[in-house]
Each structure stands twice: as structure tokens, then as C-alpha cells.
Design a protein around this motif. Structure first.
Motif, PDB file in Angstrom:
ATOM      1  N   ALA A  98     -38.104   9.595  27.937  1.00 34.79           N
ATOM      2  CA  ALA A  98     -37.815   8.669  28.582  1.00 34.79           C
ATOM      3  C   ALA A  98     -36.387   8.106  28.627  1.00 34.79           C
ATOM      4  O   ALA A  98     -35.862   7.258  28.671  1.00 34.79           O
ATOM      5  N   SER A 145     -43.549   9.177  26.043  1.00 38.39           N
ATOM      6  CA  SER A 145     -42.347   9.248  25.141  1.00 38.39           C
ATOM      7  C   SER A 145     -42.572   8.582  24.016  1.00 38.39           C
ATOM      8  O   SER A 145     -43.229   7.698  23.519  1.00 38.39           O
ATOM      9  N   GLY A 173     -19.116   5.912  26.058  1.00 38.02           N
ATOM     10  CA  GLY A 173     -17.512   6.270  26.832  1.00 38.02           C
ATOM     11  C   GLY A 173     -17.578   6.394  28.159  1.00 38.02           C
ATOM     12  O   GLY A 173     -16.881   5.783  28.974  1.00 38.02           O
ATOM     13  N   GLU A 213     -30.167  17.122  27.601  1.00 34.65           N
ATOM     14  CA  GLU A 213     -29.502  17.645  26.595  1.00 34.65           C
ATOM     15  C   GLU A 213     -30.609  18.588  26.048  1.00 34.65           C
ATOM     16  O   GLU A 213     -29.985  19.785  25.444  1.00 34.65           O
ATOM     17  N   SER A 237     -34.148   5.012  23.620  1.00 35.69           N
ATOM     18  CA  SER A 237     -33.771   6.704  23.806  1.00 35.69           C
ATOM     19  C   SER A 237     -32.328   6.681  23.442  1.00 35.69           C
ATOM     20  O   SER A 237     -31.630   5.753  23.908  1.00 35.69           O
ATOM     21  N   HIS A 238     -31.877   7.994  23.201  1.00 42.69           N
ATOM     22  CA  HIS A 238     -30.423   8.138  22.621  1.00 42.69           C
ATOM     23  C   HIS A 238     -29.419   7.690  23.802  1.00 42.69           C
ATOM     24  O   HIS A 238     -28.431   7.369  23.681  1.00 42.69           O
ATOM     25  N   THR A 239     -29.850   7.886  25.065  1.00 46.94           N
ATOM     26  CA  THR A 239     -28.970   7.783  26.204  1.00 46.94           C
ATOM     27  C   THR A 239     -28.480   6.197  26.036  1.00 46.94           C
ATOM     28  O   THR A 239     -27.265   6.250  26.294  1.00 46.94           O
ATOM     29  N   SER A 289     -32.350  11.406  31.544  1.00 49.35           N
ATOM     30  CA  SER A 289     -32.775  12.546  32.419  1.00 49.35           C
ATOM     31  C   SER A 289     -34.402  12.465  32.851  1.00 49.35           C
ATOM     32  O   SER A 289     -34.613  12.579  33.818  1.00 49.35           O
ATOM     33  N   SER A 321     -22.232  14.806  30.017  1.00 49.50           N
ATOM     34  CA  SER A 321     -23.831  14.844  29.772  1.00 49.50           C
ATOM     35  C   SER A 321     -24.601  13.653  30.601  1.00 49.50           C
ATOM     36  O   SER A 321     -25.550  14.234  31.225  1.00 49.50           O
ATOM     37  N   LEU A 322     -23.898  12.740  30.666  1.00 48.89           N
ATOM     38  CA  LEU A 322     -24.555  11.629  31.613  1.00 48.89           C
ATOM     39  C   LEU A 322     -24.668  12.191  33.081  1.00 48.89           C
ATOM     40  O   LEU A 322     -25.580  11.760  33.820  1.00 48.89           O
ATOM     41  N   ALA A 344     -45.325  14.060  21.885  1.00 47.87           N
ATOM     42  CA  ALA A 344     -45.901  15.439  22.325  1.00 47.87           C
ATOM     43  C   ALA A 344     -45.754  16.540  21.252  1.00 47.87           C
ATOM     44  O   ALA A 344     -44.767  16.649  20.554  1.00 47.87           O
TER      45      ALA A 344
HETATM   46  C1  LIG Z   1     -23.636   8.149  20.231  1.00 48.03           C
HETATM   47  C2  LIG Z   1     -23.573   9.071  21.555  1.00 48.03           C
HETATM   48  C3  LIG Z   1     -22.758   8.594  22.373  1.00 48.03           C
HETATM   49  C4  LIG Z   1     -22.932   9.395  23.523  1.00 48.03           C
HETATM   50  N1  LIG Z   1     -21.777   9.183  24.549  1.00 48.03           N
HETATM   51  C5  LIG Z   1     -21.691   9.902  25.728  1.00 48.03           C
HETATM   52  C6  LIG Z   1     -21.225   9.421  26.625  1.00 48.03           C
HETATM   53  O1  LIG Z   1     -20.262   8.542  26.706  1.00 48.03           O
HETATM   54  N2  LIG Z   1     -21.006  10.457  27.859  1.00 48.03           N
HETATM   55  C7  LIG Z   1     -21.782  11.236  28.005  1.00 48.03           C
HETATM   56  O2  LIG Z   1     -21.740  12.111  29.126  1.00 48.03           O
HETATM   57  N3  LIG Z   1     -22.508  11.726  27.052  1.00 48.03           N
HETATM   58  C8  LIG Z   1     -22.664  10.921  25.601  1.00 48.03           C
HETATM   59  N4  LIG Z   1     -23.513  11.332  24.821  1.00 48.03           N
HETATM   60  C9  LIG Z   1     -24.463  12.392  25.144  1.00 48.03           C
HETATM   61  C10 LIG Z   1     -25.662  11.819  25.941  1.00 48.03           C
HETATM   62  O3  LIG Z   1     -26.012  10.412  25.548  1.00 48.03           O
HETATM   63  C11 LIG Z   1     -26.853  12.399  25.489  1.00 48.03           C
HETATM   64  O4  LIG Z   1     -26.822  13.830  25.466  1.00 48.03           O
HETATM   65  C12 LIG Z   1     -27.931  12.003  26.644  1.00 48.03           C
HETATM   66  O5  LIG Z   1     -28.134  10.663  26.595  1.00 48.03           O
HETATM   67  C13 LIG Z   1     -29.464  12.822  26.249  1.00 48.03           C
HETATM   68  O6  LIG Z   1     -30.239  12.356  27.376  1.00 48.03           O
HETATM   69  P1  LIG Z   1     -31.584  12.861  27.598  1.00 48.03           P
HETATM   70  O7  LIG Z   1     -32.380  11.933  28.600  1.00 48.03           O
HETATM   71  O8  LIG Z   1     -31.690  14.438  27.577  1.00 48.03           O
HETATM   72  O9  LIG Z   1     -32.622  12.444  26.066  1.00 48.03           O
HETATM   73  P2  LIG Z   1     -32.456  11.117  25.326  1.00 48.03           P
HETATM   74  O10 LIG Z   1     -32.086  10.020  25.765  1.00 48.03           O
HETATM   75  O11 LIG Z   1     -32.062  11.653  23.887  1.00 48.03           O
HETATM   76  O12 LIG Z   1     -34.238  10.815  25.518  1.00 48.03           O
HETATM   77  C14 LIG Z   1     -35.021  11.756  24.846  1.00 48.03           C
HETATM   78  C15 LIG Z   1     -36.441  11.135  25.109  1.00 48.03           C
HETATM   79  O13 LIG Z   1     -37.333  11.890  24.804  1.00 48.03           O
HETATM   80  C16 LIG Z   1     -38.322  11.387  24.121  1.00 48.03           C
HETATM   81  N5  LIG Z   1     -39.029  12.444  23.203  1.00 48.03           N
HETATM   82  C17 LIG Z   1     -38.372  13.313  22.325  1.00 48.03           C
HETATM   83  N6  LIG Z   1     -39.277  13.977  21.951  1.00 48.03           N
HETATM   84  C18 LIG Z   1     -40.503  13.657  22.203  1.00 48.03           C
HETATM   85  C19 LIG Z   1     -41.968  13.956  21.787  1.00 48.03           C
HETATM   86  N7  LIG Z   1     -42.075  14.940  21.074  1.00 48.03           N
HETATM   87  N8  LIG Z   1     -42.885  13.615  22.446  1.00 48.03           N
HETATM   88  C20 LIG Z   1     -42.603  12.490  23.398  1.00 48.03           C
HETATM   89  N9  LIG Z   1     -41.575  12.081  23.678  1.00 48.03           N
HETATM   90  C21 LIG Z   1     -40.284  12.533  23.118  1.00 48.03           C
HETATM   91  C22 LIG Z   1     -38.007  10.162  23.265  1.00 48.03           C
HETATM   92  O14 LIG Z   1     -38.855   9.136  23.150  1.00 48.03           O
HETATM   93  C23 LIG Z   1     -36.531   9.851  24.346  1.00 48.03           C
HETATM   94  O15 LIG Z   1     -37.257   8.868  25.292  1.00 48.03           O
HETATM   95  C24 LIG Z   1     -23.408  10.555  23.646  1.00 48.03           C
HETATM   96  C25 LIG Z   1     -24.640  10.824  22.592  1.00 48.03           C
HETATM   97  C26 LIG Z   1     -24.352   9.867  21.476  1.00 48.03           C
HETATM   98  C27 LIG Z   1     -25.481  10.339  20.501  1.00 48.03           C
END
Ligand SMILES: Cc1cc2nc3c(=O)[nH]c(=O)nc-3n(C[C@H](O)[C@H](O)[C@H](O)COP(=O)(O)OP(=O)(O)OC[C@H]3O[C@@H](n4cnc5c(N)ncnc54)[C@H](O)[C@@H]3O)c2cc1C
Length: 577
Positions: A13, A34, A48, A381, A41-43, A16, A397-398, A163
């Protein structure tokens, strides 16, 4: 065991997963599973900004953005995918604005934009204002905006569900198995489409900007199901983590004019990237810092903290610091007792972003190029489209999340209309049930903690910014040993509800599997490209290595295959900045 049936299950969640859920839910009964509450979530930690050639501050074009992305990725980027990323970024940012995202503004009231590493005008002539931001809380705003929209559209949420397994029926997905953290109960989700959006895996390294939950569960589950992972050797170290802690200091600080200095106060980036200086791509800046430190020009650390360099924002003035990077100012005050408007910040490279992951088409469908998996998707990611190649540019990434999250969601909405509900193979949940039972079988095993430490220290020291044959071989051997010894680990906590011991063990298994794939892929690639920098093979070798790695986990072995790179727009050239 509790059973569910949905047209589409989205695992994750973050930005993406939520975007994909928004689109998929237009036709599909959609569930988001999730392990975290969505807004954790790390998003939400992204600081920046999100890159898009809006041209609000100065002239800019999507074509320049696409080119920067390809060059920044050291030409391992699939170029048509990068073109889609850059062109659709403009629509995506206005779409977020229309959905209610409170961007920072220019004096004229347009979306404000700042400079960021590797983003240039006229194909590399100088830095450009391309990153759209909401102060230094851009990701937080994206996540809140998308979560609200999902709630409005009646997406079903299964929060705090881990999961554990993907269920495949040949090359077609049939569902997932998940553990409900609040009860310890196993849930079986049967569904036509499953999308993995589980984020990154920086937790395999000792010093990282990543949250504790970033353990690469999605790619690890798929690797164990026999699906190859792409370009796992390319792991990005962000140049500016807080010394010793890894907490991120956004590149936005340098985008606003911050300067990196060594112990004598010299602006050392003048030597390494004369045109872009502190705004060169991250791989180059991280190497420059490590080179300065190795040459004895770093500030001396102590027994616990390695040497470091300084990020100086004092000349920007209090007003800019407090309005443009307020969270950074807070972090520095909290963790370092430093006000960045008054004193430089001590920084060192921190493990930050996985360029590699689950290989997909431009619509998020999982594919190796030769084998395509029906109904199985990945975005964000954990996926590899590939738009980041050997090194991701900041703010991309965003964009990736919202552009490719949307495309995957749209593809799912269409796919489920024509697909039948798959039948679940007999005993699909059995492996997960047995795994949990084993952790509680009453025998006394080692605690999980030291496994984390040994893995993270080895990956940081031996598969880090600079790499060499011997240390990487040692890392592969150590990870294999840890994977063997790991089988004896048991949960000390015997409770079923919120058993964080069990969760930590499941996550460690995933990290160990991905560490092995990462280290073995890095050992295999005998060249230097982007974030993969080998001292024993310092040159980029396009004749031998302009190809994607596909790595399959097979017991303790990693089998390597390759996939072509799409270079249909720009011919690969040496990278200078
Ligand atoms: C501190 C920091 C700053 C950043 N700043 C920027 C920026 O300014 N600009 C930019 O473009 N990028 C930035 N990035 C990178 C970017 O934020 C991440 O690559 C991106 O947000 C990842 O999004 P995501 O949707 O792939 O996953 P995430 O946002 O990490 O979410 C992962 C989700 O998967 C779920 N999940 C994971 N494993 C399981 C499982 N086994 N079962 C069920 N659910 C699970 C979690 O609960 C979570 O909801 C930054 C990263 C960090 C760490």
C-alpha cells in the motif's frame, strides 16, 4: 484458515500499490493486502520531490528528462520505457494536483520546482529545475492523497497482513497466502490477478535510509517460486545519510544550493564533476565521498563511526532552510543537535534504492522476455521495468510509482474482464502453515538478531559502494552459511497475536535470499556501470556487458541468464558530467 476471493489482490500500500488499486478497482473487485498500515509505507518518507518537465521555473522538455534518465542509468535503461516515464510524468503530476496534493508554489502560484542530481537542460548543459515538491514531505503528501482516493473508491484493505507465498498454477497466478499479524491466522486469497508492490530492501545493509519494513518480501517470494530477478547487482547508495545512522538528508538540500566539503572545507565535487558539481548523479557523488575519505581527506570518525564529509547549507540562510527543508532541519536538531542553518551536517553514503527487482513489461506484467506470467504484476521499487538502469536519478522513483502503478492498474482492470477465476491447487497454504509451525515446535534455536547483524555488515563492507572479487566471494559464502544456519532459528515468543519474532524471521529469510542473489549477480558482472563499481574491472564494457542480468535462485545456487537492453533512441556514450 480463512478464505477470500477477489478479482485482483494488490500486495503493498505504498504509492505504487495504491495507484494500481485506484485504477484496477474501476472494474475489478480489488483488495489491498499490506503488512503496514497504508500511510506508514516507505513512500511516506520520500522527501525531495517528483520529477516532471513542467517548465514552471525555466524551459524544460520531457525529451531532456528521458535522456537524463537514460544517461543517469549508465545506458542500462530500456529507452522506450524511459520515454513513457518522462512524457507521462507531466500528466501524472497534474493528476496528483487535481486529486488534492498540496504542492509548494512559485510566486505566480504554479507548482514549485527545484534542481536535483543528474537532471539537466539541453541534454546535459547544466542543472534544471524539474523536481516538483511539497516542502521536504513530498512522499507523505502523495501517500495521503492516494489513500484518501482509495477509501473514496471503496477499495478493501487488509492492513497488517504479511504475504508469505504466491500461488502459481503453471505460469498463471492463482492467489496468495498471508499471515494476519493481529491473530496469527493464515488467510488464503484466490484471485485472477496479483500485483506485488512491496517496495525496497535496503535492510540488507548496515547503514540504510530505508524503513525497518523494507525487507524485499515480494521479490523474495517470487524468486522462491522460480521467477528470475533482474539487475539485482545495481543497488544505489545515496551520498548523504546522517553519519553513523543512515537517516536520509535529501538531495533537495544540494538542489537548494547545499555544498559538500571535505575536512579542509574544499568543495571536492569540482574535481569529480566539473559541470554539475554537487548535483552529479548519486553513484558518482557517493564514489567521490568514498575516494576523499580513502585519501584521508574525510573528517575523522571514532571507533563506532567511519570517516565522513560535511554537507554545508549555512549560506542558504534560515528562511530557506526552515521553509524549503523543514523536516531535515528537524532531523538534524533531533539526532545531531545541529541546526543546519548554522552548522554543516556530517554525512556519509547510505544504502538507499534497489534499481533491480521483478522484471516487467511497461504495463507491469511479470516477464523474462521469453516467459510471461499471466495475471502476475509488479510495480514500484520491487519491480524492474527498467527505467532506472544501473543508477536511478533522484525524483524518478516517485514518478515510476504513479506512472507505472497507473498503467498496471489499467491493465489489470482490462485483464480481469476476460479471465476466469483460477482454481487453487490442493494444499496451497500448506508450506506457509508448516513454516509457522516449525518456528513454534518447542525446540531451542538461535535468536534471529545476530543473523541480521552478520548479513548487514557483510553486505555493507563487501557488496557496497566499491566492489572486488575476493570480498564479494566471501559475502556469497557467508550468506550461504547464514541461510543454512538460519533453519535452526525458532520464535522465542510463543504467542500468536502480533508475534514480532515470527515476522522478523520471515523478513530475514527474504533478506537472506535477496542478499544471495544481489551478491552473486554483482560477482558475475565483470565491469563497472552506474552503481556497480568494481575496482578490479574499473571500465564500463558495452561490448561484453550492455545487457540485463536475470538471476534465478536455485537452492544455494544462483543461475544467471541475460536479457537485451532497449537502446532504440540514444546510442550509449561515455558518461561525463
Ligand atoms: C528516506 C527516503 C526518501 C526518499 N525520497 C525520494 C524522493 O524524494 N523522490 C523519489 O522519487 N524517491 C524517493 N525515495 C524512494 C521512494 O520513496 C521509494 O522507492 C518508493 O516510495 C517505494 O514505493 P513503493 O510503492 O514501491 O513501496 P513502499 O512505499 O515501500 O510500500 C511497500 C508496501 O508494501 C507492503 N509490503 C511489503 N511487504 C509485504 C508483505 N510481505 N505482505 C504485505 N505487504 C507488504 C508494505 O506494507 C507497504 O505498504 C526515497 C526513499 C527513502 C527511503
Amino acid at each position: 484458515m480463512i478464505k477470500h476471493e477477489y478479482d485482483a489482490v494488490i500486495v503493498g500500500a505504498g504509492g505504487s500499490g495504491l495507484y494500481a488499486a485506484l485504477e484496477a478497482s474501476k472494474t475489478a473487485r480489488t483488495a489491498v493486502v499490506s503488512k503496514l498500515f497504508p500511510s506508514r509505507s516507505h513512500t511516506g518518507a520520500a522527501q525531495g520531490g517528483i520529477g516532471a518537465a513542467l517548465g514552471n521555473v525555466e524551459e524544460d522538455k520531457p525529451e531532456w528528462h528521458a535522456f537524463d534518465t537514460v544517461k543517469g542509468g549508465d545506458y542500462l535503461v530500456d529507452q522506450q520505457a524511459a520515454k513513457i516515464l518522462a512524457e507521462d510524468a507531466v500528466r501524472a503530476v497534474y493528476d496528483l494536483e487535481n486529486r488534492g496534493l498540496p504542492f509548494s508554489r512559485t510566486d505566480e502560484g504554479k507548482i514549485a520546482q527545484r534542481r536535483f542530481g543528474g537532471h539537466t537542460h539541453h541534454f546535459g548543459e547544466g542543472p534544471v529545475h524539474r523536481s516538483c515538491y511539497a516542502a521536504d514531505r513530498t512522499g507523505h503528501m502523495i501517500l495521503q492523497t492516494l489513500y484518501q482516493q482509495c477509501i473514496k473508491n471503496d477499495v478493501s484493505f487488509f492492513d497488517e497482513f504479511q504475504a508469505m507465498d504466491v500461488i502459481m498454477d503453471g505460469n498463471r497466478v492463482a492467489g496468495i497466502v498471508a499471515l494476519e499479524l493481529a491473530t496469527g491466522e493464515i488467510h488464503l486469497f484466490r484471485s485472477k490477478a496479483v500485483l506485488f508492490a512491496t517496495g525496497g530492501f535496503g535492510r540488507m545493509f548496515k547503514i540504510t535510509s530505508n524503513a525497518y519494513a523494507n525487507t524485499g518480501d515480494g521479490p523474495a517470494l517470487l524468486a522462491r517460486a522460480g521467477i528470475p530477478l533482474m539487475d539485482m547487482e545495481f543497488y544505489q547508495f545515496h551520498p548523504t545519510g546522517i553519519k553513523g545512522m543512515g537517516i536520509l538528508i535529501t538531495e533537495g538540500v544540494r538542489g537548494e544550493g547545499g555544498i559538500l566539503r571535505n575536512r579542509s572545507g574544499e568543495r571536492f565535487m569540482e574535481t569529480y564533476a566539473p559541470t554539475l558539481l554537487d548535483l552529479a548523479p548519486r553513484d558518482m557523488v557517493s564514489r567521490a565521498i568514498m575516494t576523499e575519505i580513502a585519501a584521508g581527506r574525510g573528517v575523522r570518525g571514532d571507533r563506532k563511526i567511519d570517516d565522513y564529509v560535511m554537507l554545508d547549507a549555512t549560506h542558504l540562510g534560515k528562511e530557506t532552510v526552515y521553509s524549503k527543508i523543514p523536516d531535515i532541519a528537524d532531523f538534524c536538531k533531533t539526532y545531531l543537535a545541529i541546526d543546519p542553518a548554522e552548522k554543516p551536517m556530517p554525512v556519509q553514503p547510505t544504502a538507499h534504492y534497489a534499481m533491480g527487482g521483478i522484471p516487467t513489461t511497461i504495463d507491469g506484467v511479470v516477464t523474462t522476455g521469453t516467459v510471461t506470467y499471466d495475471g502476475l504484476y509488479a510495480v514500484g521499487e520491487c519491480a524492474c521495468v527498467s527505467v532506472h538502469g544501473a543508477n536511478r536519478l533522484g525524483t524518478n522513483s516517485l514518478v515510476d510509482l504513479v506512472v507505472f502503478g497507473r498503467r498496471a492498474g489499467m491493465h489489470i482492470a482490462d485483464y480481469v474482464k476476460g479471465a476466469s477465476m483460477p482454481s487453487l491447487p490442493e494444499g496451497a497454504e500448506e508450506a506457509a502453515v508448516k513454516k509457522i509451525e516449525r518456528l513454534h515446535d518447542g525446540s531451542k534455536g538461535p535468536h534471529v538478531g545476530p543473523f541480521y547483524t552478520r548479513m548487514q555488515e557483510a553486505m555493507m563492507a563487501k557488496v557496497g559502494v566499491y566492489r572486488n572479487e575476493r570480498p564479494m566471494t566471501e559475502a556469497v559464502d557467508l550468506i550461504r552459511t547464514l541461510r543454512d544456519e538460519f533453519r535452526a532459528v525458532r520464535s522465542e515468543d510463543t504467542n500468536k497475536a502480533f508475534n514480532s519474532d515470527v515476522l522478523g524471521i520471515l523478513e530475514l529469510e527474504n533478506l537472506l535470499d535477496l542478499s544471495l542473489v544481489t551478491a552473486a549477480s554483482a560477482l558475475n558482472r565483470k565491469e563497472s556501470r552506474g552503481a556497480h563499481s568494481r575496482e578490479d574491472y574499473p571500465e564500463r564494457d558495452d561490448a561484453g556487458w550492455l545487457k540485463h542480468t536475470l538471476a534465478s535462485l536455485d537452492g544455494q545456487d544462483v543461475k544467471i541468464d541475460y536479457k537485451d537492453v532497449d537502446t532504440s533512441i540514444w546510442e550509449p556514450k561515455p558518461r561525463t558530467y
